[in-house]
Design a protein around this motif. Structure first.
Motif, PDB file in Angstrom:
ATOM      1  N   TYR A  44       8.411 -15.673  14.600  1.00  0.00           N
ATOM      2  CA  TYR A  44       8.853 -14.637  15.536  1.00  0.00           C
ATOM      3  C   TYR A  44       9.145 -15.256  16.901  1.00  0.00           C
ATOM      4  O   TYR A  44      10.180 -14.986  17.506  1.00  0.00           O
ATOM      5  N   THR A  48      12.848 -15.239  18.616  1.00  0.00           N
ATOM      6  CA  THR A  48      13.059 -14.387  19.786  1.00  0.00           C
ATOM      7  C   THR A  48      12.866 -15.097  21.120  1.00  0.00           C
ATOM      8  O   THR A  48      13.174 -14.521  22.162  1.00  0.00           O
ATOM      9  N   MET A 117       4.854  -8.565  10.554  1.00  0.00           N
ATOM     10  CA  MET A 117       5.521  -9.729  11.162  1.00  0.00           C
ATOM     11  C   MET A 117       6.683 -10.208  10.292  1.00  0.00           C
ATOM     12  O   MET A 117       7.727 -10.591  10.811  1.00  0.00           O
ATOM     13  N   ILE A 120       9.501  -7.757  10.888  1.00  0.00           N
ATOM     14  CA  ILE A 120      10.056  -7.998  12.226  1.00  0.00           C
ATOM     15  C   ILE A 120      10.930  -9.247  12.208  1.00  0.00           C
ATOM     16  O   ILE A 120      12.038  -9.259  12.756  1.00  0.00           O
ATOM     17  N   ASN A 121      10.455 -10.306  11.563  1.00  0.00           N
ATOM     18  CA  ASN A 121      11.223 -11.551  11.489  1.00  0.00           C
ATOM     19  C   ASN A 121      12.519 -11.371  10.710  1.00  0.00           C
ATOM     20  O   ASN A 121      13.547 -11.948  11.077  1.00  0.00           O
TER      21      ASN A 121
END
Length: 176
Positions: A44, A48, A117, A120-121
């Motif tokens: 992540y 980001t 996670m 999200i990734n």
């Protein structure tokens, strides 16, 4: 990106570092889960660029400059430039520090599971996620600009009402 890769190596070599026993049971499964979660959190940060030492540099520099100014009357711009150079150099070392990663990691695992996670990734690895990352500064600027305008509009609209209300109770103020 270099620092995230350094963390990833540390993460792979030292699974379980800093994880409180109340978060996951101490089993072989825990070590595997922890390793996967650390990899997901590190990914992540890589996708980001979420870990930034920029705010830390600004705050540390501000605090040191305040102390410098309070305790020394003859401070010149040259002194502030020296402070900035030293702070930048020292704080940049944090991005290579596993402890710095650990601070972020502990915060993230309080709120996100491994599955969270990974999801999200997937988003940030997608085209939409990449677009979000590349436009977030512009988005923040647009929102900030609009918010400031809205606040000024509200103040202009509300101030006369406050002034009138105070006048009714015998208090004369100017809010122009």
């Amino acid at each position: 990106m270099k620092s995230v890769r350094s963390w990833l190596m540390i993460i792979l070599l030292l699974p379980g570092i800093g994880v409180a026993s109340t978060q996951l049971p101490s089993t072989g499964e825990h070590v595997a889960d922890d390793r996967l979660l650390r990899q997901a959190v590190a990914r992540y940060f890589e996708l980001t660029d979420a870990i930034s030492v920029k705010p830390i540099k600004k705050r540390v520099g501000s605090l040191i400059n305040r102390k410098l100014k309070q305790n020394n009357s003859g401070v010149r711009q040259l002194h502030y430039d020296t402070v900035k150079a030293v702070v930048d150099e020292e704080v940049n070392l944090l991005s290579e520090d596993a402890y710095f990663f650990e601070i972020y990691y502990q915060a993230y695992i309080k709120h996100f599971s491994l599955e969270d996670m990974q999801e999200i990734n997937r988003f940030f690895a997608s085209e939409a996620g990449k677009k979000f990352i590349s436009t977030r500064s512009a988005l923040h600027k647009d929102v900030s600009t609009s918010t400031v305008k809205m606040i000024h509009h509200l103040v202009d609209r509300i101030a006369p009402k406050v002034q009138l209300s105070l006048a009714k109770s015998g208090v004369q103020v100017s809010l122009d």
